[in-house]
Design a protein around this motif. Structure first.
Motif, PDB file in Angstrom:
ATOM      1  N   UNK A 152      -1.463   5.830   0.317  1.00  0.00           N
ATOM      2  CA  UNK A 152      -1.806   4.467  -0.058  1.00  0.00           C
ATOM      3  C   UNK A 152      -0.895   3.878  -1.114  1.00  0.00           C
ATOM      4  N   UNK A 153      -1.232   2.657  -1.507  1.00  0.00           N
ATOM      5  CA  UNK A 153      -0.459   1.920  -2.503  1.00  0.00           C
ATOM      6  C   UNK A 153      -0.406   2.679  -3.822  1.00  0.00           C
ATOM      7  N   UNK A 154       0.800   2.780  -4.398  1.00  0.00           N
ATOM      8  CA  UNK A 154       0.963   3.381  -5.712  1.00  0.00           C
ATOM      9  C   UNK A 154       0.831   4.891  -5.748  1.00  0.00           C
TER      10      UNK A 154
ATOM     11  N   UNK B 123       2.675   3.554   2.060  1.00  0.00           N
ATOM     12  CA  UNK B 123       2.388   2.151   1.788  1.00  0.00           C
ATOM     13  C   UNK B 123       3.057   1.640   0.510  1.00  0.00           C
ATOM     14  N   UNK B 124       2.703   0.438   0.093  1.00  0.00           N
ATOM     15  CA  UNK B 124       3.328  -0.299  -1.002  1.00  0.00           C
ATOM     16  C   UNK B 124       3.512   0.545  -2.267  1.00  0.00           C
TER      17      UNK B 124
ATOM     18  N   UNK C  57       8.589  -1.472   2.870  1.00  0.00           N
ATOM     19  CA  UNK C  57       9.895  -1.654   2.219  1.00  0.00           C
ATOM     20  C   UNK C  57       9.889  -1.378   0.717  1.00  0.00           C
ATOM     21  N   UNK C  58       8.742  -1.528   0.056  1.00  0.00           N
ATOM     22  CA  UNK C  58       8.700  -1.282  -1.393  1.00  0.00           C
ATOM     23  C   UNK C  58       8.533   0.203  -1.735  1.00  0.00           C
TER      24      UNK C  58
ATOM     25  N   UNK D 195      -3.069   7.515  -6.497  1.00  0.00           N
ATOM     26  CA  UNK D 195      -3.222   8.961  -6.700  1.00  0.00           C
ATOM     27  C   UNK D 195      -1.846   9.557  -6.931  1.00  0.00           C
ATOM     28  N   UNK D 196      -1.722  10.411  -7.958  1.00  0.00           N
ATOM     29  CA  UNK D 196      -0.491  11.157  -8.204  1.00  0.00           C
ATOM     30  C   UNK D 196      -0.726  12.617  -7.852  1.00  0.00           C
TER      31      UNK D 196
END
Length: 191
Positions: A38-40, A20-21, A3-4, A59-60
């Motif tokens: 993954x997150x972020x 993910x988050x 959801x985030x 990772x961007x």
């Protein structure tokens, strides 16, 4: 999708892809099936990601990056897209394309300088800085990254020198590889 996470309208995500988050996927991105972000993780507009790609936390993946099928991006590794950035000089029309070929692994905290190609099944060690193309199956480490050996498709180090001639088998699968100078090629299937 958590959801985030934010997936902008227009983004294409294949079946079974997980986001993910606190991840953000921009509207122009194309992501294949069975991927994990993954997150972020951030994915830019002009990004193409194949099937079964694993992108670990923080990772961007910036514009002008292509990740082919089965690529692994370790935690906090870095892509760039401008070779000589300056805050006061706009260079969005100077992005250099980066391609990571099928099955390659990019270790945690490594940096891939824009305009390079990482060959299929290559392995970039943790913390390495890749500033030139990496051949298929090469194992590179250090700053700047240098070839220290070769890896099998299975991700096992082969008993071969960084350059020269010889043959070796993957310790896990038995698949054989032939080194000819600076080029490694598979020469048999696993038995």
């Amino acid at each position: 999708m958590h959801p985030s996470a934010i997936v902008d309208d227009g983004a294409t995500l294949g079946a079974g892809t997980r986001v993910w988050h606190f991840a953000h996927v921009c509207g122009g991105a194309t992501i294949g099936a069975g991927c994990s972000l993954g997150q972020g993780v951030y994915v830019g507009n002009d990004v193409v990601i194949g099937d079964n790609v694993k992108i670990q936390n923080n990772v961007s993946v910036y514009d002008a990056v292509t990740l082919e099928d089965d690529v692994f991006c370790g935690p906090s590794m870095v892509f760039t897209n401008v070779f000589n950035p300056r805050s006061a000089v706009p260079r969005k029309d100077e992005y250099r394309r980066t391609r990571v070929r099928r099955g390659a692994t990019l270790g945690a905290n490594c940096t891939i300088v824009c305009g390079t190609t990482v060959g299929e099944y290559a392995f970039v060690g943790a913390g390495a800085v890749v500033s030139r193309d990496v051949p298929p199956y090469a194992l590179v480490v250090g700053v700047p990254a240098r070839r220290i050996g070769w890896m099998s498709r299975h991700g096992e180090r082969l008993a071969l020198p960084p350059s020269g001639h010889g043959e070796a088998a993957c310790p896990a699968t038995g698949e054989r590889y032939r080194l000819d100078g600076d080029t490694l090629t598979p020469c048999s299937s696993p038995t």
